[in-house]
Design an enzyme around this catalytic site. Structure first.
Site, PDB file in Angstrom:
ATOM      1  N   LYS A  13       0.829  -1.212   0.000  1.00  0.00           N
ATOM      2  CA  LYS A  13       0.000   0.000   0.000  1.00  0.00           C
ATOM      3  C   LYS A  13       0.862   1.260   0.000  1.00  0.00           C
ATOM      4  O   LYS A  13       0.582   2.213  -0.722  1.00  0.00           O
ATOM      5  CB  LYS A  13      -0.900   0.073   1.247  1.00  0.00           C
ATOM      6  CG  LYS A  13      -1.798  -1.112   1.470  1.00  0.00           C
ATOM      7  CD  LYS A  13      -2.681  -0.917   2.707  1.00  0.00           C
ATOM      8  CE  LYS A  13      -1.966  -0.895   4.039  1.00  0.00           C
ATOM      9  NZ  LYS A  13      -1.386  -2.179   4.449  1.00  0.00           N
ATOM     10  N   ARG A  88      -9.573   0.695   9.068  1.00  0.00           N
ATOM     11  CA  ARG A  88      -9.315  -0.718   9.396  1.00  0.00           C
ATOM     12  C   ARG A  88     -10.426  -1.366  10.196  1.00  0.00           C
ATOM     13  O   ARG A  88     -10.303  -2.532  10.591  1.00  0.00           O
ATOM     14  CB  ARG A  88      -8.002  -0.841  10.173  1.00  0.00           C
ATOM     15  CG  ARG A  88      -6.863  -0.302   9.367  1.00  0.00           C
ATOM     16  CD  ARG A  88      -5.516  -0.673   9.897  1.00  0.00           C
ATOM     17  NE  ARG A  88      -4.546   0.179   9.221  1.00  0.00           N
ATOM     18  CZ  ARG A  88      -3.253  -0.024   9.245  1.00  0.00           C
ATOM     19  NH1 ARG A  88      -2.751  -1.016   9.922  1.00  0.00           N
ATOM     20  NH2 ARG A  88      -2.459   0.797   8.600  1.00  0.00           N
ATOM     21  N   ARG A 127      11.482  -6.714   5.258  1.00  0.00           N
ATOM     22  CA  ARG A 127      11.326  -5.332   5.730  1.00  0.00           C
ATOM     23  C   ARG A 127      11.909  -5.189   7.135  1.00  0.00           C
ATOM     24  O   ARG A 127      12.508  -4.181   7.463  1.00  0.00           O
ATOM     25  CB  ARG A 127       9.845  -4.948   5.723  1.00  0.00           C
ATOM     26  CG  ARG A 127       9.634  -3.511   6.115  1.00  0.00           C
ATOM     27  CD  ARG A 127       8.258  -3.020   5.781  1.00  0.00           C
ATOM     28  NE  ARG A 127       7.280  -3.415   6.772  1.00  0.00           N
ATOM     29  CZ  ARG A 127       5.986  -3.164   6.680  1.00  0.00           C
ATOM     30  NH1 ARG A 127       5.506  -2.543   5.619  1.00  0.00           N
ATOM     31  NH2 ARG A 127       5.150  -3.523   7.623  1.00  0.00           N
ATOM     32  N   ARG A 133      11.564  -2.237  12.143  1.00  0.00           N
ATOM     33  CA  ARG A 133      10.344  -1.805  12.826  1.00  0.00           C
ATOM     34  C   ARG A 133      10.005  -2.746  13.966  1.00  0.00           C
ATOM     35  O   ARG A 133       9.988  -3.955  13.791  1.00  0.00           O
ATOM     36  CB  ARG A 133       9.186  -1.810  11.821  1.00  0.00           C
ATOM     37  CG  ARG A 133       9.038  -0.502  11.118  1.00  0.00           C
ATOM     38  CD  ARG A 133       7.972  -0.571  10.066  1.00  0.00           C
ATOM     39  NE  ARG A 133       6.658  -0.966  10.598  1.00  0.00           N
ATOM     40  CZ  ARG A 133       5.542  -0.834   9.902  1.00  0.00           C
ATOM     41  NH1 ARG A 133       5.586  -0.321   8.706  1.00  0.00           N
ATOM     42  NH2 ARG A 133       4.404  -1.215  10.420  1.00  0.00           N
ATOM     43  N   ARG A 144      -0.882  -8.598  13.929  1.00  0.00           N
ATOM     44  CA  ARG A 144      -1.336  -7.632  12.911  1.00  0.00           C
ATOM     45  C   ARG A 144      -2.111  -8.346  11.815  1.00  0.00           C
ATOM     46  O   ARG A 144      -3.086  -7.828  11.293  1.00  0.00           O
ATOM     47  CB  ARG A 144      -0.138  -6.867  12.346  1.00  0.00           C
ATOM     48  CG  ARG A 144       0.404  -5.861  13.356  1.00  0.00           C
ATOM     49  CD  ARG A 144       1.795  -5.421  13.010  1.00  0.00           C
ATOM     50  NE  ARG A 144       1.830  -4.633  11.800  1.00  0.00           N
ATOM     51  CZ  ARG A 144       2.857  -4.600  10.965  1.00  0.00           C
ATOM     52  NH1 ARG A 144       3.929  -5.313  11.209  1.00  0.00           N
ATOM     53  NH2 ARG A 144       2.809  -3.852   9.896  1.00  0.00           N
TER      54      ARG A 144
HETATM   55  P1  AMP Z   1       0.944   0.198   9.432  1.00  0.00           P
HETATM   56  O1  AMP Z   1       2.294   0.778   9.275  1.00  0.00           O
HETATM   57  O2  AMP Z   1      -0.018   0.800   8.482  1.00  0.00           O
HETATM   58  O3  AMP Z   1       0.942  -1.289   9.401  1.00  0.00           O
HETATM   59  O4  AMP Z   1       0.434   0.620  10.887  1.00  0.00           O
HETATM   60  C1  AMP Z   1       1.197   0.318  12.029  1.00  0.00           C
HETATM   61  C2  AMP Z   1       0.295   0.228  13.247  1.00  0.00           C
HETATM   62  O5  AMP Z   1      -0.375   1.475  13.462  1.00  0.00           O
HETATM   63  C3  AMP Z   1      -0.838  -0.782  13.153  1.00  0.00           C
HETATM   64  O6  AMP Z   1      -0.417  -2.095  13.461  1.00  0.00           O
HETATM   65  C4  AMP Z   1      -1.800  -0.238  14.203  1.00  0.00           C
HETATM   66  O7  AMP Z   1      -1.348  -0.489  15.514  1.00  0.00           O
HETATM   67  C5  AMP Z   1      -1.684   1.272  13.975  1.00  0.00           C
HETATM   68  N1  AMP Z   1      -2.657   1.764  12.974  1.00  0.00           N
HETATM   69  C6  AMP Z   1      -2.392   2.376  11.794  1.00  0.00           C
HETATM   70  N2  AMP Z   1      -3.520   2.715  11.155  1.00  0.00           N
HETATM   71  C7  AMP Z   1      -4.550   2.304  11.937  1.00  0.00           C
HETATM   72  C8  AMP Z   1      -5.964   2.350  11.838  1.00  0.00           C
HETATM   73  N3  AMP Z   1      -6.590   2.908  10.788  1.00  0.00           N
HETATM   74  N4  AMP Z   1      -6.685   1.827  12.855  1.00  0.00           N
HETATM   75  C9  AMP Z   1      -6.098   1.282  13.924  1.00  0.00           C
HETATM   76  N5  AMP Z   1      -4.778   1.188  14.097  1.00  0.00           N
HETATM   77  C10 AMP Z   1      -3.993   1.694  13.118  1.00  0.00           C
END
Ligand code: AMP
Length: 185
Positions: A13, A88, A127, A133, A144
């Site tokens: 994404k 989400r 990654r 990370r 996740r």
């Molecule tokens: P990502 O880098 O997009 O995978 O986001 C990292 C973390 O941020 C996720 O595992 C969640 O803990 C939090 N997060 C990001 N976007 C959302 C969302 N829309 N709703 C809830 N948690 C989020």
């Protein structure tokens, strides 16, 4: 034009969102990036989100809708936004729809990036080696993935015909070509 990019962690994404934002001249907004930055800077938002994120759980709908409201208030966001992983849960889908409606807008396209589970795990492994990370460790990845399956996958049905599936395998250029075709440009 408002476009939402959906898909499990590691589906691409972020990469495609950046390309799309550039091509359409729209800002890309990723709640994951915004939250990671808040954690790094130790802001009140970051302090609230840190442990939840590191464990691989979702932060609250209230927090997410608060940051989306702020994003939409920025002048740069007036013509539309590429929302990268911003919705989400179903309450988030409803909340974002209401915030857009306040501005006479709606999510025009929802692109779901589909990748097999094995491919995702090997991408996340790579990654982790490159970016380090905290939430790319195996246990957090598992959580996740299940957060995605349980809470995020049903959101696709909520969007109905607005959503299209993009097979997110092959080269970056191949995936970009599919994205362009889905969006009709
Ligand atoms: P990502 O880098 O997009 O995978 O986001 C990292 C973390 O941020 C996720 O595992 C969640 O803990 C939090 N997060 C990001 N976007 C959302 C969302 N829309 N709703 C809830 N948690 C989020």
């Amino acid at each position: 034009m408002d476009i939402l990019l959906m898909g499990p962690p590691g589906a691409g994404k972020g990469t495609q969102g950046a390309i799309l934002a550039d091509a359409l001249g729209l800002p890309k907004f990723a709640t994951g990036d915004l939250l990671r930055d808040a954690v790094k800077r130790g802001t009140p938002l970051g302090l609230k989100a840190k442990s939840v994120m590191e464990a691989g759980h979702l932060v609250s709908d209230e927090i997410i809708l608060g940051v989306v409201r702020e994003e939409l208030a920025r002048p740069e966001a007036a013509q539309g936004v590429i929302f990268d992983g911003v919705v989400r849960t179903i309450p988030q889908a409803e909340g974002v729809a209401a915030l857009l409606a306040e501005r006479g807008r709606k999510m025009q396209h929802v692109l779901y990036f589909h990748v097999s589970a094995e491919e995702l795990l090997s991408r996340l492994d790579r990654r982790r080696a490159m970016e380090g990370r905290a939430d790319d460790d195996p246990e957090a990845i598992k959580r996740r993935m299940s957060a995605y399956e349980e809470q995020t996958a049903p959101v696709l049905d909520w969007y109905g015909e607005t959503a299209s599936t993009i097979p997110a395998v092959g080269t970056v250029d191949e995936v970009t070509a599919r994205v362009r075709e889905a969006l009709g440009f």
